[in-house]
Design a protein around this motif. Structure first.
Motif, mmCIF file in Angstrom:
data_model
loop_
_atom_site.group_PDB
_atom_site.id
_atom_site.type_symbol
_atom_site.label_atom_id
_atom_site.label_comp_id
_atom_site.label_asym_id
_atom_site.label_seq_id
_atom_site.Cartn_x
_atom_site.Cartn_y
_atom_site.Cartn_z
ATOM 1 N N ALA A 198 -4.483 8.260 -14.568
ATOM 2 C CA ALA A 198 -3.747 7.234 -13.822
ATOM 3 C C ALA A 198 -4.710 6.213 -13.233
ATOM 4 C CB ALA A 198 -2.931 7.891 -12.707
ATOM 5 N N GLN A 199 -4.226 4.993 -13.070
ATOM 6 C CA GLN A 199 -5.060 3.944 -12.483
ATOM 7 C C GLN A 199 -4.191 2.871 -11.836
ATOM 8 O OE1 GLN A 199 -8.861 1.206 -13.627
ATOM 9 N NE2 GLN A 199 -7.466 1.592 -15.298
ATOM 10 N N ILE A 200 -4.644 2.356 -10.686
ATOM 11 C CA ILE A 200 -4.025 1.192 -10.055
ATOM 12 C C ILE A 200 -5.080 0.092 -10.020
ATOM 13 C CG2 ILE A 200 -2.995 0.253 -7.950
ATOM 14 C CD1 ILE A 200 -2.099 3.075 -7.216
ATOM 15 N N GLY A 201 -4.735 -1.102 -10.490
ATOM 16 C CA GLY A 201 -5.736 -2.167 -10.464
ATOM 17 C C GLY A 201 -5.177 -3.532 -10.813
ATOM 18 N N LYS A 202 -5.996 -4.542 -10.569
ATOM 19 C CA LYS A 202 -5.628 -5.930 -10.830
ATOM 20 C C LYS A 202 -5.734 -6.239 -12.329
ATOM 21 C CE LYS A 202 -4.783 -7.863 -6.746
ATOM 22 N NZ LYS A 202 -5.413 -9.035 -6.160
ATOM 23 N N GLU A 235 -2.249 -13.509 -11.360
ATOM 24 C CA GLU A 235 -3.064 -12.388 -10.883
ATOM 25 C C GLU A 235 -2.099 -11.371 -10.292
ATOM 26 O OE1 GLU A 235 -6.093 -11.419 -7.159
ATOM 27 O OE2 GLU A 235 -6.117 -13.429 -8.028
ATOM 28 N N PHE A 236 -2.088 -10.165 -10.842
ATOM 29 C CA PHE A 236 -1.098 -9.182 -10.421
ATOM 30 C C PHE A 236 -1.719 -7.787 -10.445
ATOM 31 C CE2 PHE A 236 -0.816 -9.971 -14.916
ATOM 32 C CZ PHE A 236 -0.650 -8.725 -15.502
ATOM 33 N N GLU A 237 -0.951 -6.821 -9.989
ATOM 34 C CA GLU A 237 -1.472 -5.462 -9.904
ATOM 35 C C GLU A 237 -0.577 -4.505 -10.684
ATOM 36 O OE1 GLU A 237 -3.850 -3.012 -6.417
ATOM 37 O OE2 GLU A 237 -2.388 -4.539 -5.867
ATOM 38 N N GLN A 238 -1.219 -3.579 -11.392
ATOM 39 C CA GLN A 238 -0.482 -2.620 -12.215
ATOM 40 C C GLN A 238 -0.760 -1.188 -11.766
ATOM 41 O OE1 GLN A 238 -2.025 -4.043 -16.134
ATOM 42 N NE2 GLN A 238 0.121 -4.062 -16.753
ATOM 43 N N MET A 239 0.238 -0.336 -11.950
ATOM 44 C CA MET A 239 0.064 1.111 -11.770
ATOM 45 C C MET A 239 0.367 1.716 -13.139
ATOM 46 S SD MET A 239 1.881 1.635 -8.011
ATOM 47 C CE MET A 239 3.545 1.156 -8.493
ATOM 48 N N GLU A 240 -0.669 2.223 -13.795
ATOM 49 C CA GLU A 240 -0.500 2.715 -15.165
ATOM 50 C C GLU A 240 -0.976 4.155 -15.293
ATOM 51 O OE1 GLU A 240 -0.442 -1.115 -18.039
ATOM 52 O OE2 GLU A 240 -2.315 0.004 -18.026
ATOM 53 N N ASN A 248 0.826 -1.213 0.000
ATOM 54 C CA ASN A 248 0.000 0.000 0.000
ATOM 55 C C ASN A 248 0.858 1.261 0.000
ATOM 56 O OD1 ASN A 248 -2.437 -1.311 -0.107
ATOM 57 N ND2 ASN A 248 -2.783 -1.298 2.098
ATOM 58 N N ASN A 249 1.996 1.214 0.695
ATOM 59 C CA ASN A 249 2.894 2.373 0.715
ATOM 60 C C ASN A 249 3.519 2.616 -0.665
ATOM 61 O OD1 ASN A 249 2.394 2.907 3.409
ATOM 62 N ND2 ASN A 249 4.160 1.752 4.155
ATOM 63 N N ILE A 250 3.866 1.527 -1.371
ATOM 64 C CA ILE A 250 4.391 1.660 -2.737
ATOM 65 C C ILE A 250 3.339 2.310 -3.631
ATOM 66 C CG2 ILE A 250 5.056 0.366 -4.817
ATOM 67 C CD1 ILE A 250 6.400 -1.687 -2.914
ATOM 68 N N LYS A 251 2.104 1.836 -3.505
ATOM 69 C CA LYS A 251 1.017 2.378 -4.322
ATOM 70 C C LYS A 251 0.756 3.851 -3.991
ATOM 71 C CE LYS A 251 -1.937 -1.110 -3.529
ATOM 72 N NZ LYS A 251 -3.149 -1.954 -3.656
ATOM 73 N N GLN A 252 0.819 4.179 -2.704
ATOM 74 C CA GLN A 252 0.592 5.573 -2.312
ATOM 75 C C GLN A 252 1.709 6.475 -2.837
ATOM 76 O OE1 GLN A 252 0.533 6.401 1.911
ATOM 77 N NE2 GLN A 252 -0.449 8.379 1.625
ATOM 78 N N TYR A 253 2.936 5.985 -2.778
ATOM 79 C CA TYR A 253 4.074 6.755 -3.298
ATOM 80 C C TYR A 253 3.885 7.028 -4.791
ATOM 81 C CZ TYR A 253 8.947 7.646 -4.778
ATOM 82 O OH TYR A 253 10.081 8.179 -5.343
ATOM 83 N N ILE A 279 1.419 8.538 -24.424
ATOM 84 C CA ILE A 279 2.628 7.992 -23.785
ATOM 85 C C ILE A 279 2.158 7.210 -22.573
ATOM 86 C CG2 ILE A 279 4.872 8.469 -22.728
ATOM 87 C CD1 ILE A 279 4.606 9.325 -25.680
ATOM 88 N N GLU A 280 2.567 5.957 -22.493
ATOM 89 C CA GLU A 280 2.149 5.089 -21.386
ATOM 90 C C GLU A 280 3.312 4.829 -20.440
ATOM 91 O OE1 GLU A 280 -0.178 1.003 -21.408
ATOM 92 O OE2 GLU A 280 1.891 0.680 -22.055
ATOM 93 N N THR A 281 3.054 4.931 -19.139
ATOM 94 C CA THR A 281 4.000 4.418 -18.146
ATOM 95 C C THR A 281 3.262 3.341 -17.367
ATOM 96 O OG1 THR A 281 3.495 5.851 -16.263
ATOM 97 C CG2 THR A 281 4.946 6.760 -17.946
ATOM 98 N N SER A 282 3.836 2.155 -17.321
ATOM 99 C CA SER A 282 3.165 1.005 -16.702
ATOM 100 C C SER A 282 4.140 0.256 -15.810
ATOM 101 C CB SER A 282 2.632 0.066 -17.794
ATOM 102 O OG SER A 282 2.073 -1.089 -17.215
ATOM 103 N N ILE A 283 3.794 0.163 -14.526
ATOM 104 C CA ILE A 283 4.689 -0.473 -13.557
ATOM 105 C C ILE A 283 3.951 -1.555 -12.792
ATOM 106 C CG2 ILE A 283 4.211 1.443 -11.962
ATOM 107 C CD1 ILE A 283 6.950 1.012 -10.736
ATOM 108 N N GLY A 284 4.593 -2.703 -12.614
ATOM 109 C CA GLY A 284 3.990 -3.791 -11.855
ATOM 110 C C GLY A 284 4.198 -3.573 -10.364
ATOM 111 N N VAL A 285 3.112 -3.511 -9.615
ATOM 112 C CA VAL A 285 3.221 -3.316 -8.154
ATOM 113 C C VAL A 285 4.009 -4.468 -7.532
ATOM 114 C CG1 VAL A 285 1.961 -3.026 -5.990
ATOM 115 C CG2 VAL A 285 0.996 -2.112 -8.095
#
Length: 514
Positions: A243-247, A264-269, A46-51, A371-377
């Motif tokens: 921006a979006q965070i989701g499974k 099953e994973f989570e992305q921050m895009e 959750n801290n990574i996602k909040q950052y 332009i897309e930035t996509s990171i795996g949580v």
């Protein structure tokens, strides 16, 4: 390499022992490549996602967030190309009956050439000492030149096969390079074939009336189909981002390396919409911005690198990965892509709706580029754990296992210990906890000796520990212990909040990017 694999095994064991990551459904012997985050893991995640969220949305006036549904109309995935082209090239070993991704086998072979070159460099570095010139050595040493030529030839052949989608050539490369199955040790391979990675299910109350839908394999399409909604309701002007965070879900056949590749994973895009013709400048800008976000964590610039794609997706005109140095080599944690106007154009075509932007400055309408930035949580989580884990040899001969987590990401920011369970010390310690828990995650511990309590907090990466003793009752000071240096100092209870927030808040981390 074997030593690094041992470290990775220890990290996996540590994740389970200290409540970071558990195998999913372990009670029933688990489910392949699916994991649950434990009590400390969910805090770190959750801290990574909040950052990420705060650096994207809070620090940029022209980026907003959404949370789109996992289920989407099935035509979305036809328009995006996933129904027809979301495939991995797979190959089986006939002896072990194990299945592999053909491209990963070849990438591992390329990495072996890199390792051979690095070994030669390290041997020479030891031999020549301070006078060693690595660049000159690599340009003149016969063995290095030979390894480099083989690597370059393989790389060119591999890139051409990928770009031509030539499955026969991929198999031939595996044969020619004499790549063996890690399990059986044989080179008895099947043909390479494509396998679609999307999970499908049915929506409807009866089997006859049900329609086939998919679990989304990425979060980006939820942003694209909401482009008009956000642009109009938010009165957004180009350039702007969503921006979006989701499974997301992918039926990975070759799921491996713990939480690095899961089903099953989570992305921050974040999709950044720009005027056509400006996209490559924005691509460069976002490369720098995203690298600064990673490096603000303090893991050292040498542990990151950009890796430009050998094969560009048919819709892209630029693509790169940010790779992090994991125990099993440099691996992708984030992708940055210039997607042109492919996605919006496809959804306009398949939906029959007009998806354009009216530019008030030029009085023209056009389809924005992206332009897309996509990171795996989960990959980000793994990179943080891998870099932070240390078995530290102490001066007294003992060893402590410590997680040097960035303080802002640590699950617990402060642990409070009463020295003994009597004389009013537990009550005083609890009073401190109750006062500070509104500002950050704080933990009360009274079991075992102080030394053992310190070790437990070191193992979950808690940056600060406080001990309440008899002197505390007299002058309202406590002993504050630092996780990394293990240094202790007396501070006033009234100073604790400011000390922890200054070093361990997400805000303190955000400021390091500037």
């Amino acid at each position: 390499m074997a030593q690094q694999e041992d470290v990775f095994k220890k990290i996996i064991a540590h994740c389970k022992e200290y409540g970071f990551v558990f195998p999913s459904s372990e009670l029933y012997d688990g489910l392949g490549a699916v994991y649950d985050y434990g009590q400390n893991g969910v805090e770190l995640k959750n801290n990574i996602k909040q950052y990420w969220w705060r650096s994207m949305v809070q620090l940029h006036e022209n980026i907003v967030g959404i949370d789109a549904a996992i289920f989407m109309h099935p035509t979305v995935w036809k328009a995006s190309g996933h129904v027809d082209a979301f495939n991995d090239p797979l190959i089986d070993n006939k002896d072990s009956k194990k299945r592999y991704r053909a491209d990963v086998l070849i990438e591992d072979q390329l990495a072996k050439y890199d390792e051979k070159i690095q070994k030669e460099v390290e041997k020479a570095r030891k031999r020549f000492g301070e006078s060693f010139d690595e660049q000159q050595f690599c340009a003149t040493n016969a063995r290095v030149i030979e390894h480099q030529q083989k690597r370059d030839a393989l790389h060119e052949r591999f890139a051409n096969a990928l770009n031509d989608n030539n499955l026969e050539e991929l198999r031939q490369i595996i044969v020619d390079e004499e790549i063996a199955c890690p399990i059986s040790g044989t080179r008895n391979w099947t043909d390479v074939r494509q396998f679609n990675l999307m999970f499908s299910t049915e929506m409807g109350s009866t089997a006859e009336a049900a329609s086939k839908i998919y679990l989304r394999p990425e979060t980006a399409q939820g942003i694209f189909v909401n482009y008009l909604n956000v642009q109009k309701t938010g009165r957004m002007k180009l350039p702007f981002g969503i921006a979006q965070i989701g499974k997301a879900f992918r039926n990975e056949i070759v799921a491996r390396q713990f939480i690095f590749r899961m089903r099953e994973f989570e992305q921050m895009e974040m999709q950044f919409f720009v005027k056509p013709g400006t996209e490559l400048d924005w691509f460069k800008t976002w490369k720098q911005t995203r690298m600064a976000w990673h490096q603000a964590l303090g893991f050292g610039s040498e542990n990151y690198r950009f890796h430009d794609h050998d094969k560009l997706a048919h819709y892209a005109n630029a693509a790169t990965d940010i790779e992090f140095h994991m125990p099993f080599g440099f691996k992708e944690v984030e992708g940055i892509h210039s997607r042109t106007n492919f996605d919006l154009s496809q959804h306009a075509k398949y939906s029959g709706k007009k998806i354009e932007y009216f530019d008030p400055e030029t009085n023209e309408s056009y389809t924005p580029y992206v332009i897309e930035t996509s990171i795996g949580v989960d990959r980000m989580f793994l990179s943080v754990m891998c870099h932070s884990y240390e078995e530290e040899q102490l001066a007294d001969g003992q060893t402590r296992t410590v997680l040097h987590l960035p303080a802002a990401l640590a699950p617990v920011k402060l642990a409070v210990f009463p020295l003994t369970k009597k004389d009013g010390l537990p009550e005083k310690a609890q009073e401190i906890v109750d006062d500070l828990r509104f500002d950050f995650n704080v933990k009360y511990e009274e079991k075992d000796q102080i030394g053992k309590r310190y070790r437990r907090m070191d193992a979950i990466g808690c940056p600060f520990c406080v001990t309440v003793d008899q002197q505390t009752l007299e002058d309202n000071t406590v002993t504050l212990r630092d996780r990394d240096s293990m240094e202790q100092r007396r501070v006033a209870i009234s100073e604790l909040r400011a000390i922890v927030l200054e070093q361990a808040s997400i805000t303190s981390l955000l400021k390091k990017q500037k």
